[in-house]
Design an enzyme around this catalytic site. Structure first.
Site, PDB file in Angstrom:
ATOM      1  N   ASN A  99       0.871  -1.173   0.000  1.00 39.12           N
ATOM      2  CA  ASN A  99       0.000   0.000   0.000  1.00 39.12           C
ATOM      3  C   ASN A  99       0.909   1.224   0.000  1.00 39.12           C
ATOM      4  O   ASN A  99       1.670   1.428   0.949  1.00 39.12           O
ATOM      5  CB  ASN A  99      -0.904  -0.005   1.236  1.00 39.12           C
ATOM      6  CG  ASN A  99      -1.907   1.140   1.245  1.00 39.12           C
ATOM      7  OD1 ASN A  99      -1.734   2.150   0.556  1.00 39.12           O
ATOM      8  ND2 ASN A  99      -2.961   1.010   2.032  1.00 39.12           N
ATOM      9  N   ASN A 124       3.167   2.604 -10.825  1.00 42.82           N
ATOM     10  CA  ASN A 124       1.885   2.708 -11.525  1.00 42.82           C
ATOM     11  C   ASN A 124       0.693   2.971 -10.611  1.00 42.82           C
ATOM     12  O   ASN A 124      -0.327   3.507 -11.061  1.00 42.82           O
ATOM     13  CB  ASN A 124       1.649   1.420 -12.325  1.00 42.82           C
ATOM     14  CG  ASN A 124       0.261   1.346 -12.912  1.00 42.82           C
ATOM     15  OD1 ASN A 124      -0.093   2.084 -13.827  1.00 42.82           O
ATOM     16  ND2 ASN A 124      -0.568   0.461 -12.364  1.00 42.82           N
ATOM     17  N   SER A 184       0.336  11.073 -16.541  1.00 45.65           N
ATOM     18  CA  SER A 184      -0.868  11.185 -17.354  1.00 45.65           C
ATOM     19  C   SER A 184      -0.680  12.331 -18.348  1.00 45.65           C
ATOM     20  O   SER A 184       0.004  13.319 -18.051  1.00 45.65           O
ATOM     21  CB  SER A 184      -2.088  11.480 -16.483  1.00 45.65           C
ATOM     22  OG  SER A 184      -3.236  11.745 -17.270  1.00 45.65           O
ATOM     23  N   TYR A 201      -6.357  16.018 -10.164  1.00 45.89           N
ATOM     24  CA  TYR A 201      -5.664  14.882 -10.789  1.00 45.89           C
ATOM     25  C   TYR A 201      -4.519  15.400 -11.651  1.00 45.89           C
ATOM     26  O   TYR A 201      -3.389  14.901 -11.558  1.00 45.89           O
ATOM     27  CB  TYR A 201      -6.640  14.067 -11.626  1.00 45.89           C
ATOM     28  CG  TYR A 201      -6.013  12.856 -12.267  1.00 45.89           C
ATOM     29  CD1 TYR A 201      -5.696  11.732 -11.505  1.00 45.89           C
ATOM     30  CD2 TYR A 201      -5.728  12.826 -13.634  1.00 45.89           C
ATOM     31  CE1 TYR A 201      -5.109  10.615 -12.080  1.00 45.89           C
ATOM     32  CE2 TYR A 201      -5.142  11.719 -14.217  1.00 45.89           C
ATOM     33  CZ  TYR A 201      -4.840  10.615 -13.439  1.00 45.89           C
ATOM     34  OH  TYR A 201      -4.255   9.513 -14.013  1.00 45.89           O
ATOM     35  N   ALA A 254      -2.918  18.143 -11.340  1.00 47.66           N
ATOM     36  CA  ALA A 254      -1.874  18.700 -10.469  1.00 47.66           C
ATOM     37  C   ALA A 254      -1.021  17.608  -9.844  1.00 47.66           C
ATOM     38  O   ALA A 254       0.213  17.734  -9.770  1.00 47.66           O
ATOM     39  CB  ALA A 254      -2.517  19.565  -9.386  1.00 47.66           C
ATOM     40  N   SER A 255      -1.643  16.534  -9.379  1.00 47.42           N
ATOM     41  CA  SER A 255      -0.879  15.460  -8.717  1.00 47.42           C
ATOM     42  C   SER A 255       0.066  14.773  -9.701  1.00 47.42           C
ATOM     43  O   SER A 255       1.207  14.450  -9.364  1.00 47.42           O
ATOM     44  CB  SER A 255      -1.826  14.440  -8.077  1.00 47.42           C
ATOM     45  OG  SER A 255      -2.566  13.724  -9.051  1.00 47.42           O
ATOM     46  N   LYS A 256      -0.411  14.558 -10.926  1.00 52.57           N
ATOM     47  CA  LYS A 256       0.433  13.907 -11.932  1.00 52.57           C
ATOM     48  C   LYS A 256       1.468  14.873 -12.505  1.00 52.57           C
ATOM     49  O   LYS A 256       2.593  14.474 -12.838  1.00 52.57           O
ATOM     50  CB  LYS A 256      -0.442  13.332 -13.043  1.00 52.57           C
ATOM     51  CG  LYS A 256      -1.300  12.143 -12.616  1.00 52.57           C
ATOM     52  CD  LYS A 256      -0.467  10.966 -12.175  1.00 52.57           C
ATOM     53  CE  LYS A 256      -1.302   9.707 -12.002  1.00 52.57           C
ATOM     54  NZ  LYS A 256      -0.486   8.508 -11.672  1.00 52.57           N
TER      55      LYS A 256
END
Length: 267
Positions: free
Chosen positions: A50, A77, A129, A142, A144-146
């Site tokens: 995790n 991933n 992404s 999403y 921003a995180s990628k």
């Protein structure tokens, strides 16, 4: 000896496709899942990990190194999606997606780097992404995180190059997987100022995933990348228009590009 590969988030979707493909190519693959089950259906070993729990990351990597004596490739991933207007999305959910997509990926990198430095070789692929290259409406968190992971990939690449370690990012577009089912969807609130357009775009997002590319295309790309002597830092895997949208952002004025996106999302 076969190269040893660790793939996080390999119980389904893109991660599983990469793992199966690399096994067929002769690699020794370990996939991870938060709660492995039905392992007899996998042609690779699926172990518990995790990305939000350091102890499970350490245990999984120690297990692989004890068994194989090395770790050649990490495919980072594991991730999660999130949708919603920024104003309506709970901040706790924003932090959750960064903890998984950004800090979780970093923690796995930090755990494999000592072994890779020791063996003076290694390959890390961070799955980001195409959305990382632009702030998409209702997917801003999403993106921003990628996007943050893309930048950390650049920095880490420079820091570890002298140890014989390669670090790259691969950015998929829309793929036909079950990612939509695992997203956090901010509810379409009845009193939301974004209600109608957000609902419209949720439907569009799901349609894009359903009609997306087959995840085997990502598997082929990863296989190709880890066999390149001098890899690039950034790779994109998607249809022509998705990749071309990145080019357009580089060459068009900001407001012109924004207008194109808004027209696409019917805003």
């Amino acid at each position: 000896m076969s190269k040893v590969v660790l793939i996080t988030g390999a119980s389904s979707g893109i991660g599983k496709s990469i793992a199966v493909f690399l096994v067929q190519k002769g690699y020794k693959v370990y996939g991870t899942s938060r709660s492995p089950k039905n392992i007899e259906n996998y042609p690779f070993e699926l172990i518990a990990l995790n990305v939000l729990e350091i102890a499970t990351i350490e245990k999984a990597i120690d297990f692989i190194i004890a068994k194989e004596g090395k770790l050649d490739v990490l495919v980072n991933n594991a991730g999660m999606g999130i949708t919603g207007p920024v104003e309506d999305t709970p901040t706790v959910e924003m932090k959750a997606v960064f903890n998984t997509n950004f800090f979780g990926a970093i923690d796995v990198m930090k755990m494999v780097l000592p072994q890779m430095r020791k063996q003076k070789s290694g390959f890390i692929i961070n799955v980001t992404s195409i959305a990382a290259y632009m702030g998409l409406p209702y997917r801003g968190l999403y993106s921003a995180s990628k996007g943050a992971l893309e930048l950390v990939t650049e920095a880490t690449s420079m820091e570890v190059k002298k140890f014989g370690i390669q670090v790259v990012a691969i950015a998929p577009g829309d793929f036909a997987t079950n990612i939509a089912a695992g997203r956090y969807h901010t509810p379409v609130f009845e009193n939301s100022a974004y209600k109608e357009n957000y609902q419209l775009n949720l439907d569009v997002m799901d349609a894009h995933v359903d009609s997306g590319m087959h995840p085997d295309e990502m598997a082929k790309a990863v296989y190709s990348i880890i066999n390149v002597t001098k890899p690039k830092i950034h790779y994109k895997v998607g249809d022509f228009m998705q990749k071309f949208s990145i080019v357009l952002k580089r060459v068009l004025p900001d407001r012109v590009y924004e207008k194109l996106l808004m027209n696409h999302y019917k805003m």
